[in-house]
Scaffold this active site. Structure first.
Site, PDB file in Angstrom:
ATOM      1  N   VAL A 177      -5.918   2.764  -8.135  1.00  0.00           N
ATOM      2  CA  VAL A 177      -5.298   4.083  -8.251  1.00  0.00           C
ATOM      3  C   VAL A 177      -5.458   4.644  -9.666  1.00  0.00           C
ATOM      4  O   VAL A 177      -5.774   5.821  -9.845  1.00  0.00           O
ATOM      5  CB  VAL A 177      -3.805   4.028  -7.843  1.00  0.00           C
ATOM      6  N   GLY A 218       3.787   0.876  -4.464  1.00  0.00           N
ATOM      7  CA  GLY A 218       4.379  -0.434  -4.227  1.00  0.00           C
ATOM      8  C   GLY A 218       5.755  -0.627  -4.851  1.00  0.00           C
ATOM      9  O   GLY A 218       6.467  -1.576  -4.501  1.00  0.00           O
ATOM     10  N   SER A 278       3.890   5.601  -1.393  1.00  0.00           N
ATOM     11  CA  SER A 278       2.636   4.899  -1.087  1.00  0.00           C
ATOM     12  C   SER A 278       1.665   5.775  -0.309  1.00  0.00           C
ATOM     13  O   SER A 278       2.023   6.843   0.189  1.00  0.00           O
ATOM     14  CB  SER A 278       2.950   3.657  -0.267  1.00  0.00           C
ATOM     15  N   CYS A 279       0.467   5.288  -0.180  1.00  0.00           N
ATOM     16  CA  CYS A 279      -0.565   5.981   0.612  1.00  0.00           C
ATOM     17  C   CYS A 279      -0.065   6.273   2.020  1.00  0.00           C
ATOM     18  O   CYS A 279      -0.179   7.413   2.501  1.00  0.00           O
ATOM     19  CB  CYS A 279      -1.837   5.144   0.655  1.00  0.00           C
ATOM     20  N   ASN A 280       0.491   5.267   2.681  1.00  0.00           N
ATOM     21  CA  ASN A 280       0.950   5.474   4.058  1.00  0.00           C
ATOM     22  C   ASN A 280       2.082   6.491   4.117  1.00  0.00           C
ATOM     23  O   ASN A 280       2.087   7.373   4.978  1.00  0.00           O
ATOM     24  CB  ASN A 280       1.416   4.140   4.665  1.00  0.00           C
ATOM     25  N   ASP A 330      -8.036  -3.777  -0.066  1.00  0.00           N
ATOM     26  CA  ASP A 330      -9.014  -2.881  -0.671  1.00  0.00           C
ATOM     27  C   ASP A 330     -10.350  -3.625  -0.808  1.00  0.00           C
ATOM     28  O   ASP A 330     -10.373  -4.861  -0.857  1.00  0.00           O
ATOM     29  CB  ASP A 330      -8.522  -2.410  -2.039  1.00  0.00           C
ATOM     30  N   HIS A 335       7.953   1.519   6.275  1.00  0.00           N
ATOM     31  CA  HIS A 335       7.434   2.880   6.090  1.00  0.00           C
ATOM     32  C   HIS A 335       8.445   3.957   6.450  1.00  0.00           C
ATOM     33  O   HIS A 335       8.583   4.951   5.732  1.00  0.00           O
ATOM     34  CB  HIS A 335       6.141   3.045   6.879  1.00  0.00           C
ATOM     35  N   HIS A 375      -6.506   2.926   6.359  1.00  0.00           N
ATOM     36  CA  HIS A 375      -5.474   2.740   7.377  1.00  0.00           C
ATOM     37  C   HIS A 375      -5.717   3.730   8.511  1.00  0.00           C
ATOM     38  O   HIS A 375      -6.357   4.775   8.319  1.00  0.00           O
ATOM     39  CB  HIS A 375      -4.082   3.047   6.816  1.00  0.00           C
TER      40      HIS A 375
END
Lengths: 345, 345
Positions: B12, B110, B139-141, B171, B193, B219
């Site tokens: 990132v 995280g 986070s990304c999700n 990754d 999530h 994902h």
């Protein structure tokens, strides 16, 4: 400006089109494809005039929003040279069209040597390709081996070469192909790679074997070379440093897998993370007396793209000197190496 | 020019540094890392002043040919704001340094919500972040879910949301991680999530579950939404079209897997093939009465990068209006969507 027609806008074709567009002495007069997909639609974004293979294909492409200029036959007559990257079988039929239209043409890796009678790999046989009307660019694996052999030859007199090819299972988007979790040996005799190398470098004593694994990132080669007299690692490292289109990477500096090699080229902002070079692990090079072993990474999607550009210049006689032609390609694409000996080619 | 310090030059961190460098109102005053690797050496190629975490780290980095300007503490005092993307645990210690130095800071996915007391996702809560001194980019999700929820909300009154997350195994360069060939369920209750989404959008009724699979590409989410009254597909498609940072792709146009989605972004020549958008398969959207199901692709390495840039502008009060801030980021990075309703944010 030489007008280059790209037939096939897939893994290799789209890359060759981009590479041609970067040169100052040639242009993409068109690209031909059949698929009505978002990936082919990228040709529109690049402003490459897009052509379909048939009225039906064109109708479907237009239905999916692609801008299509016309048919393959419309544009073929305008081209000075064709780079065909269509699937085998399709290429076999296309070749008849190019012959009939008297257009010089280039075919790629998967095709047979006999189709053109000449197989091309820039560092090894550029001079022989000057003025010829048809050629085959050898496959990604053979291109890599030829480059490495050119370097190895510069370090001493070779006796024998043996190369193990650990092939990627499939290109990333070929999702119907395996293996997901198996290692598939290539059976029925030596692999085809060594004979393929001999179509370019007939005097090398070489044999090969291959297995296919569950990776979509790159091939890996493990090569063993025996020289006629003792060799040392320093000489080999220097030979690789001085050879264009070969780079050295190192596990000690964190490049511990093909994923790391490709990540480095993502970080370098290469288009599509393409690595046009062969990446040899410096800390894989082991030497004992006459024998050396080394491991290197071959980005199957990208490696032979500069060779396609070189072949255009050779065939049309734009440049007879390989040092000038190859360094010109490398400068335009961004892989020129200041410390390499282009003049020795 | 706001001086941004990047702490961590990994997956990132390196992307945020590139994104910051593209903005006209901020600059990268330095990046901090500890690894003496060829991947960190890319910071030198980018001309980002590179700092080490300790004299020992710096010595090792210099030994491997990296150019290092000094230590973390040297550069921290010059920074206007810090974006920390270090591994969890390291970030926990770093936060104490930022607090002590009274520097505004951003931490990433995280980390825990409690560390900053505010969790940020541009489309959902930009306004609330204006002037705050510390935040966590989700986070990304969670970033993806928040964006999709903002779109879904604009189409009607939602009753309930349920999302299945099919996580990539690791990754690409995390070669020590699995699974190679297994599907790992997330156990011990709902996945984290849904609660994480609620740190940004507390009023949404949402639950989630997750499995981890053998892919390093992205994902995939499978989302089910129930509205309080009947909904139709056209309304949903339009909502997605009008929401920034969401795009539609289609299997009918050949985008049949996450590999194809990422290939499209390689072909578009995005840096590192980064997809900052959520890509929703238009032909995955199924609707029956009050209920819709859809499938989308989340590029874990890249998606939250624009949010980091937005957060800098919000926190420092450079721009209070989310429409202006978000469209500015998107224009500078190259993901601005002409047809999206930035003004509705």
């Amino acid at each position: 400006m030489v007008k280059v027609l790209g037939v096939g806008y897939g893994v290799v074709g789209k890359r060759v089109a981009d590479a041609v567009a970067l040169q100052d002495d040639m242009e993409v007069c068109g690209v031909v494809d059949v698929a009505p997909t978002s990936l082919v639609a990228v040709a529109n974004e690049r402003k490459f005039p897009l052509y379909g293979t048939s009225p039906e294909a064109i109708a479907q492409m237009r239905k999916n929003g692609l801008k299509v200029e016309g048919t393959f036959s419309d544009i073929l007559k305008d081209a000075d040279i064709v780079v065909d990257t269509a699937p085998t079988g399709v290429t076999a039929k296309n070749v008849l069209l190019y012959e009939e239209a008297r257009k010089p043409f280039i075919i790629n890796g998967g095709e047979k040597h006999e189709t053109t009678g000449f197989s091309f790999s820039s560092l090894a046989n550029y001079r022989e390709a000057v003025g010829i009307k048809k050629t085959r660019i050898v496959s990604c694996n053979t291109t890599a081996i030829c480059r490495v052999l050119v370097a190895l030859k510069s370090a001493g007199v070779m006796d024998d070469v043996y190369v193990n090819i650990v092939r990627r299972g499939a290109d990333p988007v070929k999702t119907s192909s395996g293996p997901i979790n198996a290692i598939i040996p290539v059976l029925g005799g030596f692999s085809h790679h060594a004979p393929d190398v001999k179509t370019v470098m007939p005097d090398i004593r070489i044999s090969s074997a291959a297995v296919k694994v569950s990776s979509t990132l790159s091939h890996i080669h493990i090569l063993k070379v025996t020289y006629k007299s003792p060799i040392n690692k320093t000489a080999l490292v220097e030979a690789f440093e001085k050879t264009p289109r070969i780079i050295l990477v190192s596990g000690e500096k964190g490049i511990t897998s093909n994923a790391h090699v490709l990540e480095l080229f993502r970080d370098k902002l290469r288009p599509r993370n393409d690595m046009w070079e062969v990446a040899i692990w410096e800390d894989s090079i082991s030497v004992e007396e006459n024998t050396a072993v080394l491991i290197y990474c071959v980005h199957m999607e990208a490696i032979a793209v500069p060779e396609n550009v070189d072949a255009i210049r050779a065939m049309l006689g734009i440049e007879k000197n390989p040092a000038i032609a190859i360094s010109k390609t490398d400068k335009a694409m961004g892989l020129y190496q200041e410390n390499a000996n282009y003049d020795k080619l």
